[in-house]
Design an enzyme around this catalytic site. Structure first.
Site, PDB file in Angstrom:
ATOM      1  N   HIS A  97      -2.660 -17.186  -6.019  1.00  0.00           N
ATOM      2  CA  HIS A  97      -3.500 -16.279  -5.246  1.00  0.00           C
ATOM      3  C   HIS A  97      -4.821 -17.320  -4.651  1.00  0.00           C
ATOM      4  O   HIS A  97      -5.546 -16.878  -3.991  1.00  0.00           O
ATOM      5  CB  HIS A  97      -3.957 -15.231  -5.646  1.00  0.00           C
ATOM      6  CG  HIS A  97      -4.848 -15.341  -6.992  1.00  0.00           C
ATOM      7  ND1 HIS A  97      -4.182 -16.002  -8.406  1.00  0.00           N
ATOM      8  CD2 HIS A  97      -6.012 -15.064  -7.407  1.00  0.00           C
ATOM      9  CE1 HIS A  97      -4.911 -16.029  -9.100  1.00  0.00           C
ATOM     10  NE2 HIS A  97      -6.054 -15.842  -8.607  1.00  0.00           N
ATOM     11  N   ASP A  98      -4.716 -18.306  -5.316  1.00  0.00           N
ATOM     12  CA  ASP A  98      -5.862 -19.134  -5.066  1.00  0.00           C
ATOM     13  C   ASP A  98      -5.413 -20.491  -4.218  1.00  0.00           C
ATOM     14  O   ASP A  98      -6.247 -21.352  -3.799  1.00  0.00           O
ATOM     15  CB  ASP A  98      -6.498 -19.870  -6.597  1.00  0.00           C
ATOM     16  CG  ASP A  98      -7.040 -18.837  -7.331  1.00  0.00           C
ATOM     17  OD1 ASP A  98      -7.766 -17.907  -6.672  1.00  0.00           O
ATOM     18  OD2 ASP A  98      -7.200 -19.026  -8.558  1.00  0.00           O
ATOM     19  N   ASP A 150      -3.615  -9.850 -16.426  1.00  0.00           N
ATOM     20  CA  ASP A 150      -4.508 -10.976 -16.283  1.00  0.00           C
ATOM     21  C   ASP A 150      -5.743 -10.759 -17.034  1.00  0.00           C
ATOM     22  O   ASP A 150      -6.311  -9.667 -16.833  1.00  0.00           O
ATOM     23  CB  ASP A 150      -5.023 -11.164 -14.717  1.00  0.00           C
ATOM     24  CG  ASP A 150      -5.201 -12.523 -13.966  1.00  0.00           C
ATOM     25  OD1 ASP A 150      -5.986 -13.034 -14.960  1.00  0.00           O
ATOM     26  OD2 ASP A 150      -4.884 -12.878 -13.342  1.00  0.00           O
ATOM     27  N   ASP A 177      -4.428   3.808   2.889  1.00  0.00           N
ATOM     28  CA  ASP A 177      -5.936   3.090   2.885  1.00  0.00           C
ATOM     29  C   ASP A 177      -5.917   1.780   3.007  1.00  0.00           C
ATOM     30  O   ASP A 177      -7.115   1.184   3.353  1.00  0.00           O
ATOM     31  CB  ASP A 177      -6.573   3.414   1.595  1.00  0.00           C
ATOM     32  CG  ASP A 177      -6.054   2.650   0.341  1.00  0.00           C
ATOM     33  OD1 ASP A 177      -5.133   2.035   0.481  1.00  0.00           O
ATOM     34  OD2 ASP A 177      -6.817   2.817  -0.711  1.00  0.00           O
ATOM     35  N   ASP A 201      -7.222 -16.028 -17.517  1.00  0.00           N
ATOM     36  CA  ASP A 201      -7.997 -16.822 -16.420  1.00  0.00           C
ATOM     37  C   ASP A 201      -9.300 -17.662 -16.915  1.00  0.00           C
ATOM     38  O   ASP A 201      -9.640 -17.365 -17.696  1.00  0.00           O
ATOM     39  CB  ASP A 201      -9.018 -15.502 -15.806  1.00  0.00           C
ATOM     40  CG  ASP A 201      -9.574 -15.835 -14.387  1.00  0.00           C
ATOM     41  OD1 ASP A 201      -8.794 -16.319 -13.360  1.00  0.00           O
ATOM     42  OD2 ASP A 201     -10.936 -15.901 -14.291  1.00  0.00           O
ATOM     43  N   GLU A 208      -4.932 -20.323 -17.735  1.00  0.00           N
ATOM     44  CA  GLU A 208      -5.272 -21.171 -16.444  1.00  0.00           C
ATOM     45  C   GLU A 208      -6.384 -22.087 -16.937  1.00  0.00           C
ATOM     46  O   GLU A 208      -7.355 -21.834 -17.579  1.00  0.00           O
ATOM     47  CB  GLU A 208      -5.809 -20.270 -15.514  1.00  0.00           C
ATOM     48  CG  GLU A 208      -5.964 -20.998 -14.173  1.00  0.00           C
ATOM     49  CD  GLU A 208      -7.101 -20.333 -13.271  1.00  0.00           C
ATOM     50  OE1 GLU A 208      -7.243 -20.462 -12.181  1.00  0.00           O
ATOM     51  OE2 GLU A 208      -8.046 -19.622 -13.839  1.00  0.00           O
ATOM     52  N   ASP A 255      -1.493  -1.249  -4.128  1.00  0.00           N
ATOM     53  CA  ASP A 255      -1.885  -0.211  -5.256  1.00  0.00           C
ATOM     54  C   ASP A 255      -0.701  -0.432  -6.087  1.00  0.00           C
ATOM     55  O   ASP A 255       0.497  -0.866  -5.784  1.00  0.00           O
ATOM     56  CB  ASP A 255      -2.315   1.233  -4.776  1.00  0.00           C
ATOM     57  CG  ASP A 255      -1.393   1.625  -3.589  1.00  0.00           C
ATOM     58  OD1 ASP A 255      -0.157   1.482  -4.004  1.00  0.00           O
ATOM     59  OD2 ASP A 255      -1.818   2.197  -2.705  1.00  0.00           O
ATOM     60  N   ASN A 288      -0.797   4.508  -0.101  1.00  0.00           N
ATOM     61  CA  ASN A 288      -1.220   5.573   0.650  1.00  0.00           C
ATOM     62  C   ASN A 288      -2.168   5.592   1.843  1.00  0.00           C
ATOM     63  O   ASN A 288      -3.115   6.362   2.129  1.00  0.00           O
ATOM     64  CB  ASN A 288      -2.364   6.308  -0.521  1.00  0.00           C
ATOM     65  CG  ASN A 288      -3.260   5.383  -1.034  1.00  0.00           C
ATOM     66  OD1 ASN A 288      -3.222   4.179  -0.504  1.00  0.00           O
ATOM     67  ND2 ASN A 288      -4.182   5.745  -1.864  1.00  0.00           N
ATOM     68  N   ASP A 347       0.832  -1.240  -0.071  1.00  0.00           N
ATOM     69  CA  ASP A 347      -0.013  -0.122   0.182  1.00  0.00           C
ATOM     70  C   ASP A 347       0.945   1.265  -0.084  1.00  0.00           C
ATOM     71  O   ASP A 347       2.039   1.369   0.784  1.00  0.00           O
ATOM     72  CB  ASP A 347      -0.948   0.052   1.491  1.00  0.00           C
ATOM     73  CG  ASP A 347      -1.710   1.127   1.579  1.00  0.00           C
ATOM     74  OD1 ASP A 347      -2.011   1.830   0.372  1.00  0.00           O
ATOM     75  OD2 ASP A 347      -2.253   1.595   2.428  1.00  0.00           O
TER      76      ASP A 347
END
Ligand code: GLC
Ligand code: CA
Length: 562
Positions: free
Chosen positions: A334-335, A103, A30, A204, A261, A34, A28, A26
């Site tokens: 990520h899965d 992606d 939040d 994907d 994928e 990003d 900023n 991150d």
């Protein structure tokens, strides 16, 4: 120049690093990673030595599935920054010799994409046919196929009385690839990004884009009122035709790398996707090794598996694609849960050696290796106590179904979630030991794994014996050895319960890779030609190279024959 016509396409020498932008860095405060955060870490990635950065989706999205539900394919997600940030990131990456792969999520869009909004609100519009609509059959859904995130794949649109198809969540309606206009739109948006200078696409669930137009129903899934539609949409009737068209229309005009994928793809399917003569993709992600332990409730069953099973799967892919296609090599994404927790041993004693062992085993295989953020310094699974600490829609959906439909105890459900939830991979990257692991100065969107004071990138880079330095070494080493890219693969001792050993050979160089999947010391007899050879990689400080190798727990060595 096209990647498929190159004598030696660059993807064969590349190492890819996957970034899940929401959890990477991150900039900023939040609490959400990003693009400027990624920009600030490019030097770190260059130091590691990777070649390509694959960014999970960065496009406008209501984030039902964290960006895998896209509402504008040509806009940057507001939380991630602006198009100017992207242009700057791309230029800065290229300056450092890093390529960027995006992606491409075109099996489905978001239900908030203007195409879908128009399709739903104006059934007469030509956008209606960009999606898949069916009238009820005998007052019921057209089929009883189960969606990947639970429940049926059909959602009734009250206004028109028709159902639309969504293989994933209700907010991810499937695009209708039968429609040539829709296909042209996809090719157009691909050109938009390629013309900006990006270097590749990860596609994907690309093997789901062609559905059997008869929409037959299928085998019931035990314990549910639903069926498995896999045979009717995985590697479907027109998928190769569509990919060849995409290749002709778009891919062949650029110098890029592509990886599809492809859940449920066999070795033969993968040859069809990645044989350069056929002009489809450069390689695909197969799912067999990460499917180990799946049972009646899919991955949540989390059954025991054995090393011979893992060896048999990976070896079948190694030999099956040799000279016929190309492998992508991965433990993590990520899965998936964290590799060291799943295939290695994440206890304090064995985390480092077992993470290095897994890396060694994979990086000497033939194919393009993928490293998932945090894997390079051995990040582990997280064990949140409460379900409400999880964010992933798949995890939350499964929790509900396992409890309500299948009567699992809370204890059993939590054990499964701890082992298999996608959020294991999605907790923020642990950069250093400062508050919030250096990920954010605000409140992170998903809690940080409490082990970050010990396990973080800064500490790993400072320690020459770390997992990080092992990855850096392997990345450099495989590039200096043609045999890793080109050589044959031969598995040794297929049935050995705790040793994974294989040979790589190209007529000049012969390598032996031995990985010891055990928390105890052991011994392994190696072929005589490697005694007196050269040790190229070792995750312990010493090794006596005798015919009977003494192996430490999770030791992994690479030896070049003399
Ligand atoms: C792929 C993605 C996964 C996503 C799904 C639907 O499997 O990797 O994260 O949920 O497709 O887009
Ligand atoms: Ca941010």
């Amino acid at each position: 120049m096209t990647s498929t016509l190159n004598a030696r396409p660059w993807f064969k020498d590349a190492v890819v690093y996957q970034i899940y932008p929401r959890s990477f860095q991150d900039s900023n405060g939040d609490g959400i990673g990003d693009l400027r955060g990624i920009l600030s870490r490019l030097d770190y990635l260059a130091r590691l030595g990777v070649d390509v950065l694959w960014l999970s989706p960065i496009f406008a999205s209501p984030n039902d599935d964290n960006g895998y539900d896209i509402s504008d394919y040509r806009a940057i997600m507001a939380e991630f920054g602006t198009m100017a940030d992207f242009d700057e990131l791309l230029a800065a990456a290229h300056q450092r010799g890093l390529k960027i792969m995006l992606d491409l999520v075109v099996n489905h869009s978001s239900d908030e994409h203007p195409w879908f909004v128009e399709a739903r609100d104006h059934p007469d519009s030509e956008k209606r046919d960009y999606y898949i609509w069916k009238p009820p059959v005998n007052g019921d859904m057209p089929t009883h196929w189960q969606a990947f995130f639970g429940g049926p794949v059909w959602q009734l649109d009250e206004a028109s009385g028709e159902y639309y198809l969504h293989l994933f969540s209700v907010k991810q309606p499937d695009l209708n690839w039968e429609n040539p206009k829709l296909r042209a739109e996809v090719y157009d948006l691909m050109r938009f990004w390629l013309d900006k200078g990006i270097d590749g696409f990860r596609m994907d669930v690309i093997n789901l884009i062609s559905k059997d137009q008869a929409y037959p129903d299928a085998e019931p899934i035990t314990g549910t009122a639903l069926t498995s539609g896999y045979p009717y949409f995985m590697n479907g009737p027109r998928v190769h035709e569509f990919l060849q068209e995409m290749n002709r229309e778009v891919l062949s005009h650029y110098d890029l790398m592509t990886v599809g994928e492809t859940p449920g793809a066999s070795v033969d399917d993968a040859v069809r996707y990645s044989d350069p003569q056929r002009g489809e993709l450069d390689m695909v992600f197969q799912f067999e090794h990460v499917g180990l332990g799946s049972g009646e409730r899919g991955k949540w069953s989390n059954l025991p598996w054995t090393l011979p099973e893992l060896k048999s799967i990976l070896s079948r892919w190694q030999t099956g694609l040799h000279n016929r296609g190309w492998n992508s090599l991965y433990w993590d994404n990520h899965d998936q849960p964290r590799a060291v927790s799943r295939f290695g041993n994440d206890s304090p004693e064995f985390r480092v050696p077992s993470a290095k062992m897994l890396a060694t085993l994979l990086h000497f295989m033939q194919g393009t290796p993928y490293i998932y953020q945090g894997e390079e310094f051995g990040m582990t699974n997280v064990r949140f106590e409460r379900v409400d600490q999880y964010d992933d829609l798949e995890t939350l959906g499964a929790e509900r179904e396992l409890r309500e439909l299948h009567g699992w105890s809370e204890e059993r459900i939590m054990a499964s979630i701890h082992a298999m939830s996608r959020d294991n991979a999605r907790t923020p990257v642990q950069w250093d030991a400062s508050p919030n692991a250096g990920f954010t100065s605000g409140k992170p969107w998903l809690e940080i794994n409490p082990n970050y004071p010990n396990i973080n990138a800064e500490a790993a880079e400072a320690d020459l014996d770390s997992v990080w330095h092992h990855y850096k070494h392997l990345i450099a080493l495989r590039k200096s050895l043609d045999v890793v890219r080109d050589g044959t693969y031969e598995l040794l001792d297929a049935e050995h319960p705790s040793i994974y050993a294989y040979l790589r050979s190209d007529g000049h160089t012969k390598l032996l890779i031995v990985a010891h999947f055990s928390a105890k010391a052991g011994q392994y007899r190696i072929p005589a030609e490697f005694v007196g050879g050269e040790v190229l990689s070792n995750n312990y400080s010493s090794l006596q190279l005798t015919e009977k190798l003494n192996l430490e727990p999770y030791q992994a060595v690479v030896i070049r024959a003399k």
